[in-house]
Structure formats: structure tokens, C-alpha cells
Design an enzyme around this catalytic site. Structure first.
Site, mmCIF file in Angstrom:
data_model
loop_
_atom_site.group_PDB
_atom_site.id
_atom_site.type_symbol
_atom_site.label_atom_id
_atom_site.label_comp_id
_atom_site.label_asym_id
_atom_site.label_seq_id
_atom_site.Cartn_x
_atom_site.Cartn_y
_atom_site.Cartn_z
ATOM 1 N N CYS A 188 0.956 -1.089 0.060
ATOM 2 C CA CYS A 188 -0.030 0.057 -0.006
ATOM 3 C C CYS A 188 0.759 1.119 -0.064
ATOM 4 O O CYS A 188 1.559 1.633 -1.021
ATOM 5 C CB CYS A 188 -1.040 -0.033 1.275
ATOM 6 S SG CYS A 188 -2.381 1.127 0.876
ATOM 7 N N GLU A 238 -2.366 -8.852 3.790
ATOM 8 C CA GLU A 238 -2.677 -9.441 5.327
ATOM 9 C C GLU A 238 -4.170 -9.341 5.440
ATOM 10 O O GLU A 238 -4.455 -9.782 6.767
ATOM 11 C CB GLU A 238 -1.790 -8.559 6.063
ATOM 12 C CG GLU A 238 -2.263 -7.027 6.240
ATOM 13 C CD GLU A 238 -1.838 -6.012 5.446
ATOM 14 O OE1 GLU A 238 -2.223 -4.936 5.484
ATOM 15 O OE2 GLU A 238 -1.171 -6.538 4.283
ATOM 16 N N HIS A 265 -3.729 -5.058 0.326
ATOM 17 C CA HIS A 265 -3.355 -5.477 1.322
ATOM 18 C C HIS A 265 -3.284 -7.025 1.548
ATOM 19 O O HIS A 265 -4.456 -7.598 2.051
ATOM 20 C CB HIS A 265 -4.406 -4.924 2.363
ATOM 21 C CG HIS A 265 -3.879 -3.332 2.799
ATOM 22 N ND1 HIS A 265 -2.965 -3.002 3.661
ATOM 23 C CD2 HIS A 265 -4.518 -2.398 2.429
ATOM 24 C CE1 HIS A 265 -2.936 -1.545 3.605
ATOM 25 N NE2 HIS A 265 -3.933 -1.204 3.088
#
Length: 203
Positions: A76, A180, A178
Site C-alpha cells: 500500500c 494481510e 493489503h
């Protein structure tokens, strides 16, 4: 051991938790000596470009991170800071990618920030996207984007524009989404990153 770059930007906890779920140990640091002992380095971030770059410059990381020769992944804001310049407060960035980061121009149907799930299309046979089919969904939260360029390895459409969902030059890669927060597909991207080898880090 995976090094996570500390530079005043958010989202570090989410990245650590994602690595924990994969059974991978990590260390968070802005000390290049500690980062240099790691096999892989992740450069995450949620925040504002000029403030983040100020931290990196004071810590000397703006130049040191460019010299890393082990696998390096920006996420990001981390990917955006790896570019040459950002429209966000007219910020000079690290220049790993020769790209300019621009504001997303939304409309009534495409709000800014671009927030939520969107499909990506890998455009190169890159190991980061091994076992990731075209059209797979990933989670995005951003108001700025990098245009499609020679270093683009995946794209994403939004607000009438196709932008770079991922970039690579050598061992330095970046993703706008993202991983994650992107469920099994995001976990696969992290696994693919961790499967990449690397050489010693040059400081």
C-alpha cells in the site's frame, strides 16, 4: 526471520499477525543492522506520504532500503513510497520505481478512497502471483494510485482507470492491495514472497 520496517506508518500489527498465522517470526525495526539480519523485508504502511518520508530520511532508511538485495515487499503506502514522486503533498519518494503516484479521481459510483474488494489481473509470470488466478479478489484501501508502466506485474480497474496493483524491479516488489487482509489469496501472496530466496543485504 522477516524484518518489518518501522517508520511511523500504520498496519504493522496486521502484517505481524498475518505472518504469525503462517508460522513465521518477525521483527519490527527502523535499525538497518537489525533489518540486515533478516531473510526477507516487508515495508507496509497506512498513512500520509510526506510524513512517512520525513521519518525515513531522518532514520537514513530512504537510501538504505534501496540497497537491499534480499526479497523486499512494499504494501500500500509502502509501494507508493518506493516510487519517485507522489501527488500527496507533492512528496519526493525513494525512487526505486520510476513512477509518479497520482490521486484517484472518483465519481458517484466510485468513491475515494477506493476501499474494499476488487479483482486483479497478473500481467507477468511473476513468482509473487504463483497459484493466483486472473480475477482473484484482494482488499484495497487507498486514495492514490500508480499508473500501469513497464514494471507493472498486476493491474486493477477502478473509477474508469486501470492502475498498477503490483510492481517489480529486481528483488523489490510492491502491492497496492493489503495481502494481510485479503484472506486465503493474500496469504498465498505472502507465502509466494517468503518462498523467494535472497542474497546478503548491502548497507
Amino acid at each position: 526471520m522477516v524484518g518489518i520496517v518501522k517508520y511511523g506508518a500504520g498496519n504493522i500489527t496486521s502484517v505481524r499477525c498475518a505472518l504469525d498465522r503462517l508460522g513465521v517470526t518477525s521483527v519490527v525495526s527502523d535499525d538497518m543492522e537489525k533489518l540486515s539480519s533478516c531473510s526477507h523485508v516487508i515495508f507496509p504502511g497506512v498513512g500520509e506520504a510526506s510524513t512517512a518520508m520525513e521519518y525515513l530520511k531522518k532514520a537514513g532508511l530512504d537510501e538504505s532500503l534501496k540497497k537491499i538485495t534480499r526479497p523486499f515487499l512494499g504494501i500500500c503506502l509502502g509501494m507508493q513510497l518506493m516510487c519517485r514522486w507522489s501527488e500527496e503533498n507533492s512528496t519526493d519518494c525513494m525512487g526505486i520505481f520510476n513512477s509518479e503516484v497520482g490521486l484517484i479521481h472518483g465519481d458517484i459510483n466510485n468513491k475515494v478512497p477506493h476501499m474494499g474488494w476488487n479483482s486483479i489481473t497478473p500481467t507477468a509470470d511473476d513468482p509473487l502471483f504463483a497459484s493466483i488466478p486472473s480475477g482473484e479478489m484482494f482488499y484495497f484501501v487507498h486514495s492514490y494510485r500508480v499508473p500501469v508502466e513497464t514494471g507493472t506485474i498486476a493491474t486493477c480497474p477502478y473509477a474508469g482507470v486501470t492502475f498498477s496493483a503490483a510492481l517489480r524491479i529486481g528483488n523489490h516488489a510492491g502491492v497496492q492491495f493489503h495481502p494481510e487482509k485479503s484472506g486465503p489469496a493474500g496469504a498465498q501472496v505472502l507465502k509466494n514472497f517468503l518462498a523467494q530466496g535472497g542474497e546478503a543485504i548491502c548497507i
